[in-house]
Structure formats: structure tokens, C-alpha cells
Design an enzyme around this catalytic site. Structure first.
Site, PDB file in Angstrom:
ATOM      1  N   GLU A  69      -6.590   4.550   8.049  1.00 15.79           N
ATOM      2  CA  GLU A  69      -6.419   5.967   7.702  1.00 15.79           C
ATOM      3  C   GLU A  69      -7.681   6.524   7.047  1.00 15.79           C
ATOM      4  OE1 GLU A  69      -2.675   5.387   5.704  1.00 15.79           O
ATOM      5  OE2 GLU A  69      -1.824   4.879   7.649  1.00 15.79           O
ATOM      6  N   LYS A  73       0.179   4.276  -0.233  1.00 15.92           N
ATOM      7  CA  LYS A  73      -0.444   5.449   0.410  1.00 15.92           C
ATOM      8  C   LYS A  73      -0.195   6.709  -0.444  1.00 15.92           C
ATOM      9  CE  LYS A  73      -0.150   3.093   4.793  1.00 15.92           C
ATOM     10  NZ  LYS A  73       0.027   3.126   6.228  1.00 15.92           N
ATOM     11  N   GLU A  87      -4.978  -5.126  10.894  1.00 14.51           N
ATOM     12  CA  GLU A  87      -3.937  -4.119  11.081  1.00 14.51           C
ATOM     13  C   GLU A  87      -4.178  -3.379  12.401  1.00 14.51           C
ATOM     14  OE1 GLU A  87      -2.148  -2.951   7.046  1.00 14.51           O
ATOM     15  OE2 GLU A  87      -3.889  -1.700   7.330  1.00 14.51           O
ATOM     16  N   SER A 124       3.813  -2.208  10.399  1.00 15.35           N
ATOM     17  CA  SER A 124       5.267  -2.240  10.554  1.00 15.35           C
ATOM     18  C   SER A 124       5.877  -3.603  10.219  1.00 15.35           C
ATOM     19  CB  SER A 124       5.673  -1.794  11.963  1.00 15.35           C
ATOM     20  OG  SER A 124       5.247  -0.459  12.188  1.00 15.35           O
ATOM     21  N   GLY A 165       2.856   2.138  10.775  1.00 15.57           N
ATOM     22  CA  GLY A 165       3.810   3.224  10.552  1.00 15.57           C
ATOM     23  C   GLY A 165       4.556   3.648  11.811  1.00 15.57           C
ATOM     24  N   HIS A 176      -9.306   0.942   5.251  1.00 17.01           N
ATOM     25  CA  HIS A 176      -8.014   1.159   5.906  1.00 17.01           C
ATOM     26  C   HIS A 176      -8.212   2.121   7.079  1.00 17.01           C
ATOM     27  CE1 HIS A 176      -3.929   2.417   6.680  1.00 17.01           C
ATOM     28  NE2 HIS A 176      -3.557   1.292   6.075  1.00 17.01           N
ATOM     29  N   ASN A 191       0.872  -1.182   0.000  1.00 17.29           N
ATOM     30  CA  ASN A 191       0.000   0.000   0.000  1.00 17.29           C
ATOM     31  C   ASN A 191       0.906   1.229   0.000  1.00 17.29           C
ATOM     32  OD1 ASN A 191      -1.789   2.048   0.539  1.00 17.29           O
ATOM     33  ND2 ASN A 191      -2.386   1.308   2.574  1.00 17.29           N
TER      34      ASN A 191
HETATM   35  P1  PGA Z   1       3.085   0.156   7.661  1.00 17.91           P
HETATM   36  O1  PGA Z   1       1.607   0.333   7.086  1.00 17.91           O
HETATM   37  O2  PGA Z   1       3.635  -1.107   7.053  1.00 17.91           O
HETATM   38  O3  PGA Z   1       3.821   1.394   7.217  1.00 17.91           O
HETATM   39  O4  PGA Z   1       2.959   0.061   9.144  1.00 17.91           O
HETATM   40  C1  PGA Z   1       0.746  -0.756   6.942  1.00 17.91           C
HETATM   41  C2  PGA Z   1      -0.577  -0.309   6.394  1.00 17.91           C
HETATM   42  O5  PGA Z   1      -1.063   0.761   6.783  1.00 17.91           O
HETATM   43  O6  PGA Z   1      -1.178  -1.006   5.568  1.00 17.91           O
END
Ligand code: PGA
Length: 252
Positions: free
Chosen positions: A96, A11, A166, A212, A172, A94, A9
Site C-alpha cells: 500500500e 493499517k 505478500e 488474507s 484484503g 508495504h 498491521n
Molecule cells: P490482509 O492484509 O490480511 O487484510 O490481507 C495483509 C497485509 O496487508 O499485511
């Protein structure tokens, strides 16, 4: 045994030249591997990346989608438009989107149904906030997100759905759930799927872990029985960090 699935992803990152270059590197690096891989670039680079992925073993994903069909919806992008330029799958729900854009389970459900009706696969994201984890409601939060998110989905359609667990506190942040923590929740997610769709469907659905995940922790996470792959954010932005995770997925 379920095969693994690794999705990147991107983003809101990258410029057009970077997106094209990364897609080319991934096509080259993964061409001899028999796995399930996906990348989800920002909308504006989908078309350019679609040209690169044509004929490759990497699926093209979008990061979100409108809940409605074409029409007067300023700023929105429909499932039909995504299909039209070669998108095969879409990430929905997601965290976000849920927290920055106030997306509810109900809205996410409308998007899921819209995607399925238009022949797109879906990666449905679920997961708890840290404040929910510490009061012990992680599994309840995930169950509600699944029940609401998949309302009205038939058993046939479920084969087009992948779940991504997640934990929001791990996204992140560099704080990964331990393999045991992730496995416990993912096993409970599979049980919920079993209660709604039956045992066979629960045995078949892929449940990814995201938060992460990187080349150093992928092996341990992917070795868990209910972790069927990864949804990767930060580590999907460079071939050097994404390809090793894809390779780890082939050996588990
Ligand atoms: P990340 O994001 O690997 O940067 O933690 C995962 C995600 O949001 O799908």
C-alpha cells in the site's frame, strides 16, 4: 528450527478507545505464550498503545517511517521519534505504501538503513501484482525488491530484518495464496538471501506470509517449511480473529 512470528498491521483503522481496548485484550490473551508477536497501530495511537504493551510479550510496531533524520520534513515521522515513544519495529515497503504513495525500492532502502541505524527492527514487505504473477515474473520481482531493499545492509544487521512475502492480489481480497504457492516463492526468497548473505543467514532469517491469512488457513500456511509466521491485516483488528493465528504459530 526457526521460531514463528505473528504481526498485526492495523493499517488506517480504529479509534483511540478501540486501539487501547484491543491492545489490552491482546496483552491478556497472549500473556502466557512464548512466541514472537507484534502489533502496528496507526501513528497517532502508538503512544497510547505503548503504555498498554509495556512489560508484555507483544512488540510495538509502526507501519512506516521517514527515510531521513529529524528536520524540515513536513508530515514525516522519524525513526528517533518512534524509538522515543517505545516503538521497537517498523513495517517498510508495504504494497500500500509502494502503490498508493509511490514508494520506490530506492526510497524503501533508505528507510531500511535509517531504521537499522536507529536500532529499530524491520519487517520488509515484498510481493508481486497479479499481472506479474500471470506472466511468470513473481520470483524476479521479489528478488529485485530484496536486492534493492537490502542494499548496504550488513550480515550483522540482517538479524534485525524479517521479510514478509505478500502477494498483492491476496491482500484484503479474501484470496489467499495456496500453501504450496506461498511456499514456492518463500523458498526462492530464502535462496536469494543465501546468495547475498550466505547460507547461515538464509537459514536464520524469518520470512512471513501475508495476504488474507486468517484463523482457518493459518495452520496449513504455517506448516510450510519456509513460512515462519504471518503479517496479518484484516484479521488483526479483533482479538477473536488475531489470537487464534498467534496460537497456531506456537504449535508449528
Ligand atoms: P490482509 O492484509 O490480511 O487484510 O490481507 C495483509 C497485509 O496487508 O499485511
Amino acid at each position: 528450527m526457526r521460531s514463528k512470528y505473528v504481526a498485526g498491521n492495523w493499517k488506517m483503522n480504529m479509534d483511540k478507545a478501540g486501539a487501547v481496548a484491543l491492545a489490552k485484550d491482546l496483552v491478556e490473551a497472549l500473556k502466557d505464550f512464548d512466541g514472537k508477536f507484534m502489533i502496528a497501530p496507526p501513528y497517532v495511537y502508538l503512544d497510547a498503545v505503548a503504555q498498554i504493551l509495556k512489560g508484555s510479550n507483544i512488540l510495538l510496531g509502526a507501519q512506516d517511517m521517514a527515510a531521513t533524520d529529524n528536520g524540515a520534513h513536513t508530515g514525516a515521522v522519524s525513526a528517533k521519534m518512534l524509538k522515543d515513544i517505545g516503538v521497537q519495529t517498523v513495517i517498510l515497503g508495504h504494497s500500500e505504501r509502494r502503490y498508493e504513495f509511490y514508494e520506490s525500492n530506492r526510497l524503501i532502502n533508505r528507510k531500511v538503513l535509517q531504521a537499522l541505524e536507529n536500532g529499530l527492527e524491520v519487517v520488509l514487505c515484498i510481493g508481486e501484482l497479479f499481472s506479474q504473477r500471470i506472466v511468470g515474473v513473481t520470483e524476479d520481482v521479489c528478488e529485485l525488491q530484496i536486492r534493492d531493499g537490502l542494499a548496504g545492509v550488513s550480515n550483522d544487521q540482517l538479524s534485525k530484518i524479517t521479510i514478509a512475502y505478500e502477494p498483492i492480489w491476496a491482500i484484503g481480497t479474501g484470496k489467499t495464496a495456496t500453501p504450496e504457492e506461498a511456499e514456492k516463492v518463500q523458498a526462492s526468497v530464502r535462496e536469494v538471501i543465501g546468495r547475498i548473505f550466505g547460507k547461515e543467514a538464509a537459514g536464520e532469517i524469518k520470512i512471513l506470509y501475508g495476504g488474507s491469512m486468517n484463523a482457518s488457513n493459518a495452520d496449513e500456511l504455517l506448516a510450510q517449511p519456509d513460512i515462519d509466521g504471518g503479517l496479518i491485516g484484516g484479521a488483526s483488528l479483533k482479538a477473536e480473529t488475531f489470537v487464534p493465528i498467534c496460537k497456531s504459530s506456537l504449535t508449528k
